[in-house]
Motif scaffolding. Structure first.
Motif, PDB file in Angstrom:
ATOM      1  N   LEU A 160      34.981  41.825  36.729  1.00 17.67           N
ATOM      2  CA  LEU A 160      34.171  40.980  37.596  1.00 17.67           C
ATOM      3  C   LEU A 160      32.766  40.837  37.018  1.00 17.67           C
ATOM      4  CD1 LEU A 160      35.185  42.366  41.118  1.00 17.67           C
ATOM      5  CD2 LEU A 160      36.152  40.397  39.901  1.00 17.67           C
ATOM      6  N   GLU A 161      32.222  39.627  37.111  1.00 15.61           N
ATOM      7  CA  GLU A 161      30.856  39.363  36.688  1.00 15.61           C
ATOM      8  C   GLU A 161      30.123  38.645  37.818  1.00 15.61           C
ATOM      9  OE1 GLU A 161      30.551  37.307  32.939  1.00 15.61           O
ATOM     10  OE2 GLU A 161      32.415  38.190  32.205  1.00 15.61           O
ATOM     11  N   ASP A 162      28.808  38.631  37.706  1.00 11.12           N
ATOM     12  CA  ASP A 162      27.968  37.944  38.701  1.00 11.12           C
ATOM     13  C   ASP A 162      28.277  38.419  40.114  1.00 11.12           C
ATOM     14  OD1 ASP A 162      27.067  36.417  36.524  1.00 11.12           O
ATOM     15  OD2 ASP A 162      28.591  34.884  36.879  1.00 11.12           O
ATOM     16  N   VAL A 163      28.491  39.707  40.267  1.00 10.19           N
ATOM     17  CA  VAL A 163      28.904  40.275  41.548  1.00 10.19           C
ATOM     18  C   VAL A 163      27.749  40.239  42.549  1.00 10.19           C
ATOM     19  CG1 VAL A 163      29.783  42.325  42.707  1.00 10.19           C
ATOM     20  CG2 VAL A 163      30.576  41.754  40.411  1.00 10.19           C
ATOM     21  N   ILE A 164      28.076  39.909  43.805  1.00  2.33           N
ATOM     22  CA  ILE A 164      27.106  39.926  44.897  1.00  2.33           C
ATOM     23  C   ILE A 164      27.666  40.767  46.038  1.00  2.33           C
ATOM     24  CG2 ILE A 164      25.759  38.569  46.549  1.00  2.33           C
ATOM     25  CD1 ILE A 164      26.126  36.153  44.774  1.00  2.33           C
ATOM     26  N   TYR A 165      26.838  41.678  46.532  1.00  4.00           N
ATOM     27  CA  TYR A 165      27.154  42.457  47.719  1.00  4.00           C
ATOM     28  C   TYR A 165      26.039  42.242  48.741  1.00  4.00           C
ATOM     29  CZ  TYR A 165      30.765  45.042  45.194  1.00  4.00           C
ATOM     30  OH  TYR A 165      31.894  45.382  44.497  1.00  4.00           O
ATOM     31  N   THR A 166      26.348  42.480  49.993  1.00  2.00           N
ATOM     32  CA  THR A 166      25.297  42.484  51.002  1.00  2.00           C
ATOM     33  C   THR A 166      24.495  43.769  50.857  1.00  2.00           C
ATOM     34  OG1 THR A 166      26.701  43.553  52.662  1.00  2.00           O
ATOM     35  CG2 THR A 166      26.698  41.140  52.601  1.00  2.00           C
ATOM     36  N   GLY A 167      23.363  43.835  51.525  1.00  2.00           N
ATOM     37  CA  GLY A 167      22.525  45.022  51.442  1.00  2.00           C
ATOM     38  C   GLY A 167      21.335  44.819  50.520  1.00  2.00           C
ATOM     39  N   GLY A 176      27.521  48.044  51.303  1.00  2.00           N
ATOM     40  CA  GLY A 176      27.555  46.632  51.651  1.00  2.00           C
ATOM     41  C   GLY A 176      28.925  46.005  51.516  1.00  2.00           C
ATOM     42  N   THR A 177      28.985  44.738  51.866  1.00  2.00           N
ATOM     43  CA  THR A 177      30.219  43.951  51.843  1.00  2.00           C
ATOM     44  C   THR A 177      30.283  43.132  50.563  1.00  2.00           C
ATOM     45  OG1 THR A 177      30.249  43.792  54.255  1.00  2.00           O
ATOM     46  CG2 THR A 177      31.518  42.149  53.045  1.00  2.00           C
ATOM     47  N   PHE A 178      31.447  43.068  49.976  1.00  2.00           N
ATOM     48  CA  PHE A 178      31.685  42.285  48.768  1.00  2.00           C
ATOM     49  C   PHE A 178      31.612  40.801  49.137  1.00  2.00           C
ATOM     50  CE2 PHE A 178      35.033  41.547  45.186  1.00  2.00           C
ATOM     51  CZ  PHE A 178      34.058  40.978  44.384  1.00  2.00           C
ATOM     52  N   VAL A 179      30.677  40.069  48.523  1.00  3.79           N
ATOM     53  CA  VAL A 179      30.461  38.665  48.875  1.00  3.79           C
ATOM     54  C   VAL A 179      31.101  37.714  47.875  1.00  3.79           C
ATOM     55  CG1 VAL A 179      28.717  36.882  49.291  1.00  3.79           C
ATOM     56  CG2 VAL A 179      28.304  39.228  50.050  1.00  3.79           C
ATOM     57  N   ALA A 180      30.817  37.878  46.579  1.00  5.80           N
ATOM     58  CA  ALA A 180      31.263  36.880  45.604  1.00  5.80           C
ATOM     59  C   ALA A 180      31.250  37.467  44.201  1.00  5.80           C
ATOM     60  CB  ALA A 180      30.371  35.649  45.658  1.00  5.80           C
ATOM     61  N   ALA A 181      31.999  36.816  43.291  1.00  5.17           N
ATOM     62  CA  ALA A 181      32.017  37.229  41.894  1.00  5.17           C
ATOM     63  C   ALA A 181      32.819  36.228  41.072  1.00  5.17           C
ATOM     64  CB  ALA A 181      32.613  38.630  41.730  1.00  5.17           C
ATOM     65  N   LYS A 182      32.633  36.311  39.766  1.00  2.00           N
ATOM     66  CA  LYS A 182      33.510  35.614  38.829  1.00  2.00           C
ATOM     67  C   LYS A 182      34.531  36.621  38.320  1.00  2.00           C
ATOM     68  CE  LYS A 182      32.255  34.682  34.514  1.00  2.00           C
ATOM     69  NZ  LYS A 182      31.626  34.006  33.351  1.00  2.00           N
ATOM     70  N   THR A 183      35.805  36.245  38.298  1.00  2.93           N
ATOM     71  CA  THR A 183      36.853  37.140  37.836  1.00  2.93           C
ATOM     72  C   THR A 183      37.375  36.693  36.479  1.00  2.93           C
ATOM     73  OG1 THR A 183      39.048  38.050  38.331  1.00  2.93           O
ATOM     74  CG2 THR A 183      38.605  35.826  39.120  1.00  2.93           C
ATOM     75  N   SER A 184      37.859  37.665  35.711  1.00  3.39           N
ATOM     76  CA  SER A 184      38.324  37.388  34.351  1.00  3.39           C
ATOM     77  C   SER A 184      39.744  36.854  34.305  1.00  3.39           C
ATOM     78  CB  SER A 184      38.241  38.677  33.516  1.00  3.39           C
ATOM     79  OG  SER A 184      39.078  39.687  34.080  1.00  3.39           O
ATOM     80  N   PHE A 221      46.644  29.580  53.029  1.00  3.08           N
ATOM     81  CA  PHE A 221      45.895  30.062  51.873  1.00  3.08           C
ATOM     82  C   PHE A 221      44.866  31.112  52.293  1.00  3.08           C
ATOM     83  CE2 PHE A 221      47.557  26.194  50.018  1.00  3.08           C
ATOM     84  CZ  PHE A 221      47.752  26.546  48.696  1.00  3.08           C
ATOM     85  N   TYR A 222      44.694  32.104  51.435  1.00  2.10           N
ATOM     86  CA  TYR A 222      43.605  33.069  51.608  1.00  2.10           C
ATOM     87  C   TYR A 222      42.351  32.446  51.009  1.00  2.10           C
ATOM     88  CZ  TYR A 222      46.953  36.709  52.754  1.00  2.10           C
ATOM     89  OH  TYR A 222      47.928  37.453  53.359  1.00  2.10           O
ATOM     90  N   GLY A 223      41.445  32.073  51.819  1.00  6.33           N
ATOM     91  CA  GLY A 223      40.223  31.477  51.309  1.00  6.33           C
ATOM     92  C   GLY A 223      40.060  30.062  51.798  1.00  6.33           C
ATOM     93  N   PRO A 224      38.808  29.615  51.672  1.00  8.40           N
ATOM     94  CA  PRO A 224      37.686  30.227  50.955  1.00  8.40           C
ATOM     95  C   PRO A 224      36.960  31.365  51.679  1.00  8.40           C
ATOM     96  CG  PRO A 224      37.001  28.135  51.898  1.00  8.40           C
ATOM     97  CD  PRO A 224      38.463  28.251  52.181  1.00  8.40           C
ATOM     98  N   HIS A 225      37.668  32.169  52.453  1.00  2.89           N
ATOM     99  CA  HIS A 225      37.113  33.369  53.082  1.00  2.89           C
ATOM    100  C   HIS A 225      36.535  34.291  52.004  1.00  2.89           C
ATOM    101  CE1 HIS A 225      36.950  37.088  55.385  1.00  2.89           C
ATOM    102  NE2 HIS A 225      37.387  36.481  56.489  1.00  2.89           N
ATOM    103  N   HIS A 226      35.426  34.983  52.335  1.00  2.00           N
ATOM    104  CA  HIS A 226      34.883  35.946  51.384  1.00  2.00           C
ATOM    105  C   HIS A 226      35.872  37.107  51.186  1.00  2.00           C
ATOM    106  CE1 HIS A 226      33.835  37.917  55.228  1.00  2.00           C
ATOM    107  NE2 HIS A 226      33.835  39.045  54.542  1.00  2.00           N
ATOM    108  N   PRO A 227      35.805  37.803  50.057  1.00  2.00           N
ATOM    109  CA  PRO A 227      34.890  37.576  48.941  1.00  2.00           C
ATOM    110  C   PRO A 227      35.274  36.332  48.137  1.00  2.00           C
ATOM    111  CG  PRO A 227      36.408  39.355  48.419  1.00  2.00           C
ATOM    112  CD  PRO A 227      36.655  38.996  49.847  1.00  2.00           C
TER     113      PRO A 227
END
Length: 496
Positions: A160-167, A176-184, A221-227
């Motif tokens: 995972l890159e560009d990871v964002i968590y809350t907090g 915190g909660t896993f918000v977003a990321a780029k996956t390989s 579909f799962y999404g676009p729900h976070h993460p």
């Protein structure tokens, strides 16, 4: 030889937490986000401009869609998988559109997210479940985990890159909660691809069968729900530097219920600045486009199998997502259009007019009655929903109907893991009134204030509107057997 069953097939594609404005007819978000498949569905069918969920939390909204009832009718008032679930399963014997269609000869199949019962599955309600769920929401099967393992990238082993968590530390997964990321991973290894593939398999099986009976297939579909975790090219499809804050980002919470400001800290986003929100929104939009492309693969399969002209296609979402609107994350006891206004498109070849737009207010769970009407099946008396078929047949014009169409929608909320918080809402094309049991009520003039920033509940110039909307709410509570009708009406009548 018996007459062939000429009732149409139905394909329902339900997304999870998809905002209305991503695929709206116009607006800055719709112009920015690529939703070619949904746009095509709108161009070849009917778009509903005023569709709303009866509640913005997953289990409750999905239970309403299944049962045709408002949440206080079916009783699943919050998410079923948490320890605080008020009702972890639907009551036994409750009528559902799937059960009725199954009994009437439809071949009902289901792929993807369920989340309507801790101990129940789609098989308990007339569907044949074909796989694709996950541990967090249902743990119905391990099909996707096996699929990923076979491809050599087991779940949990992707980079995972560009990871964002809350907090306070957005790149720190310690809190915190896993918000977003780029996956390989490759696109073919995403759950969205997998669910589209399972849906394509279902359509292929229906096409290869005897085809004596119509099918109803539901793809959730799962999404676009976070993460909001997406691979390339979707992860970098939208540039955060080019995303502008929505008008509601200017929220001050002045004159609003205190719980709204409390939610910033509860969700862990009180320290989010615009740059962080823009980065998360870019991934959310990428997720929307990823799913839209997989939806396109499903529609292509209908074409290839010669089923397009005999299949009703419906796209909707259980509810929306704040993703920075009012500076909020996820959802909660905030009844803004960010989470209550949902996308809804219907294409019924030979019935809907291409490019038709319907401005009549409708509910998500109106689809339950609609599906039965399409299948020529009687609608149970327990349903609180109204079939959309008359609107589909008249080009979306409510004035062309034989009976008057309601000009308001209603919704409710009962809290989540933050604690119970009773809310009721009535919305017209111009005004929205929210009853907040423990806090100040809300009234918004949607024409003057579409971002819902100014609560005019105490403004003397809106006294007539306030009184009218409260009256409508009381009438609705009586009509639908809302348990709160025992005491809330007296409170509303006493209010000035």
């Amino acid at each position: 030889m018996a007459d062939a069953d000429t009732r149409p097939n139905v394909l329902l594609v339900l997304t999870d937490q998809e905002r209305y404005d991503c695929s709206a007819r116009d607006g800055p978000v719709a112009d920015a986000v690529e939703t070619d498949t949904i746009d095509h569905l709108s161009a070849t069918g009917m778009r509903f401009e005023q569709a709303f969920t009866p509640i913005s939390i997953c289990s409750s909204a999905r239970a309403s869609l299944l049962t045709g009832q408002f949440p206080h009718g079916h009783g699943m008032l919050n998410n079923c998988h948490e320890d605080d679930a008020l009702q972890p399963n639907l009551p036994p014997g409750i009528p559902t559109f799937a059960g009725e269609l199954d009994a009437a000869g439809y071949d009902c199949t289901y792929t993807g997210k369920w989340h309507v019962g801790r101990d129940q599955t789609p098989d308990d309600f007339g569907f044949s479940y074909l796989g694709g769920s996950d541990k967090h929401h249902d743990n119905i099967d391990d099909a996707f985990r096996e699929y990923r393992a076979e491809r050599g990238t087991p779940i949990g082993e992707a980079e995972l890159e560009d990871v964002i968590y809350t907090g306070d530390e957005p790149r720190d997964d310690g809190d915190g909660t896993f918000v977003a990321a780029k996956t390989s991973i490759d696109v073919e290894e995403t759950r969205a691809w997998f669910l589209a593939e399972r849906t394509i398999d279902a359509i292929e099986a229906h096409a290869a069968g005897d085809r004596d009976n119509p099918f109803f297939h539901r793809a959730d579909f799962y999404g676009p729900h976070h993460p909001y975790v997406v691979p390339e090219p979707y992860a970098s499809m939208y540039d955060p530097d080019e995303i502008e804050p929505p008008e509601s980002y200017a929220e001050t919470y002045a004159g609003k219920p205190q719980v709204q400001e409390n939610y910033l800290a509860y969700r862990g986003v009180s320290g989010f600045d615009w740059d962080r929100w823009a980065e998360a929104i870019a991934k959310y939009w990428g997720f929307v486009t990823l799913i839209d492309d997989q939806f396109g693969r499903v529609l292509d399969e209908l074409d290839e199998r010669g089923l397009t002209e005999e299949t009703v296609v419906v796209h909707a979402s259980d509810h929306g997502d704040f993703i920075g609107g009012h500076r909020q994350f996820n959802k909660g006891p905030l009844m803004y259009d960010d989470t209550y206004h949902i996308p809804l498109q219907v294409r019924w070849p030979g019935v809907t007019r291409s490019g038709a737009v319907c401005d009549a207010p409708v509910h998500l769970h109106d689809l339950a009655a609609t599906f039965l009407d399409i299948g020529d099946v009687s609608i149970p008396e327990t349903f609180d929903s109204r079939s959309l078929v008359p609107l589909l047949e008249t080009g979306g014009d409510p004035d062309a109907l034989a009976t008057e169409w309601p000009n308001s929608t209603f919704a409710q909320y009962h809290g989540d893991e933050f604690g119970l918080y009773t809310q009721r809402m009535v919305r017209t094309d111009r005004y929205k009134y929210v009853y907040n049991g423990p806090g100040v009520d809300e009234l918004y003039d949607l024409e003057a204030d579409p971002a819902e920033l100014q609560n005019v509940i105490d403004h003397p110039g809106y006294a007539d509107e306030r009184r009218e909307l409260r009256t409508r709410l009381v009438e609705w509570m009586d009509e639908t057997g809302d348990p709160n009708r025992k005491w809330v009406p007296s409170v509303l009548r006493a209010a000035k």
